[in-house]
Design a protein around this motif. Structure first.
Motif, PDB file in Angstrom:
ATOM      1  N   TYR A  79       3.446  -5.167   3.578  1.00 29.30           N
ATOM      2  CA  TYR A  79       4.164  -5.434   2.330  1.00 29.30           C
ATOM      3  C   TYR A  79       4.596  -6.891   2.300  1.00 29.30           C
ATOM      4  O   TYR A  79       5.129  -7.403   3.288  1.00 29.30           O
ATOM      5  CB  TYR A  79       5.412  -4.550   2.231  1.00 29.30           C
ATOM      6  N   GLN A  81       7.095  -9.099  -0.058  1.00 31.35           N
ATOM      7  CA  GLN A  81       8.113  -8.819  -1.061  1.00 31.35           C
ATOM      8  C   GLN A  81       8.961 -10.050  -1.367  1.00 31.35           C
ATOM      9  O   GLN A  81       9.311 -10.804  -0.467  1.00 31.35           O
ATOM     10  CB  GLN A  81       8.994  -7.680  -0.530  1.00 31.35           C
ATOM     11  N   SER A  99       4.200 -12.675  -7.327  1.00 27.31           N
ATOM     12  CA  SER A  99       3.641 -11.461  -6.726  1.00 27.31           C
ATOM     13  C   SER A  99       2.177 -11.264  -7.092  1.00 27.31           C
ATOM     14  O   SER A  99       1.356 -10.901  -6.242  1.00 27.31           O
ATOM     15  CB  SER A  99       4.442 -10.229  -7.157  1.00 27.31           C
ATOM     16  N   SER A 121       0.367  -4.407  -6.773  1.00 25.58           N
ATOM     17  CA  SER A 121       1.712  -4.980  -6.800  1.00 25.58           C
ATOM     18  C   SER A 121       2.604  -4.144  -7.700  1.00 25.58           C
ATOM     19  O   SER A 121       2.135  -3.555  -8.671  1.00 25.58           O
ATOM     20  CB  SER A 121       1.684  -6.415  -7.336  1.00 25.58           C
ATOM     21  N   THR A 127      12.746  -6.496  -7.180  1.00 30.23           N
ATOM     22  CA  THR A 127      11.750  -6.999  -6.228  1.00 30.23           C
ATOM     23  C   THR A 127      10.360  -7.056  -6.853  1.00 30.23           C
ATOM     24  O   THR A 127      10.048  -6.315  -7.785  1.00 30.23           O
ATOM     25  CB  THR A 127      11.634  -6.124  -4.959  1.00 30.23           C
ATOM     26  N   THR A 129       6.713  -6.627  -5.135  1.00 30.33           N
ATOM     27  CA  THR A 129       6.122  -6.220  -3.863  1.00 30.33           C
ATOM     28  C   THR A 129       4.611  -6.076  -3.999  1.00 30.33           C
ATOM     29  O   THR A 129       4.138  -5.376  -4.888  1.00 30.33           O
ATOM     30  CB  THR A 129       6.716  -4.872  -3.388  1.00 30.33           C
ATOM     31  N   LEU A 180      12.162  -1.431   1.612  1.00 30.32           N
ATOM     32  CA  LEU A 180      11.212  -1.325   0.519  1.00 30.32           C
ATOM     33  C   LEU A 180      11.960  -0.808  -0.690  1.00 30.32           C
ATOM     34  O   LEU A 180      12.572   0.251  -0.637  1.00 30.32           O
ATOM     35  CB  LEU A 180      10.063  -0.392   0.893  1.00 30.32           C
TER      36      LEU A 180
END
Length: 181
Positions: A79, A81, A99, A121, A127, A129, A180
């Motif tokens: 990941y 982020q 991202s 994504s 966020t 990610t 996450l």
């Protein structure tokens, strides 16, 4: 469709990947040493040719040469982020752009170095990610970090992999607790 195959050769791992990005796009084959940019070639199929059958036939030939299929369950999730303030539309847009850029450049790096592929994504809840499936986490991290550094995308980045379902190991910043979102 993507097929990833590897073969141990002495102290290195060779790879052979074949994939079709979009329906009826050329089939791309990349091969080389895992973690190092490989040699790529494209094959345009005739209208009546089945991409799936073509790819499986070539993979069967590679299996006869000692290559083994990399099952998706054997891959690790990595990941990347970035966080943003949910109340700031400008930060959201900047994080979304970052991202999507990271997803594109890292996926290309992983595919052409034989180490995996992008999964997509997600942007929201503070966020952005990007998710990747990789064969070797250490090789992936080193190439991702180098790429993000070159593109000046390291500010505020968090990188981790899923060691077990729901359990993450932070690669950057080292020792941080990765959450996450």
């Amino acid at each position: 469709m993507k097929i990833l195959m590897i073969k141990k050769s002495g102290n290195k791992t060779l790879f052979w990947n074949i994939f079709e990005y979009q329906f009826r796009s050329p089939i791309t084959i990349v091969s080389g040493t895992l973690g190092i940019e490989g040699k790529g070639e494209e094959h345009k199929l005739r209208f009546w040719q089945s991409p799936k059958k073509f790819m499986k036939r070539l993979a069967a030939e590679k299996a006869n040469q000692g290559y083994q299929l990399v099952e998706e369950k054997a891959l690790k999730k990595v990941y990347i982020q970035y966080r943003y303030n949910e109340e700031n539309e400008e930060e959201f847009e900047m994080t979304e752009d970052k991202s999507l850029t990271v997803e594109e450049i890292v996926e290309e790096e992983l595919m052409y170095s034989g180490n995996g592929y992008g999964y997509g994504s997600e942007i929201g809840a503070g966020t952005g990610t990007s998710i990747f499936y990789v064969i070797d986490v250490e090789i992936a991290y080193n190439s991702i970090w180098k790429l993000l550094t070159e593109k000046k995308l390291t500010d505020g980045v968090e990188i981790a992999y899923e060691a077990e379902k729901g359990s993450y190991v932070s690669l950057h910043p080292k020792g941080a607790v990765f959450e996450l979102v």
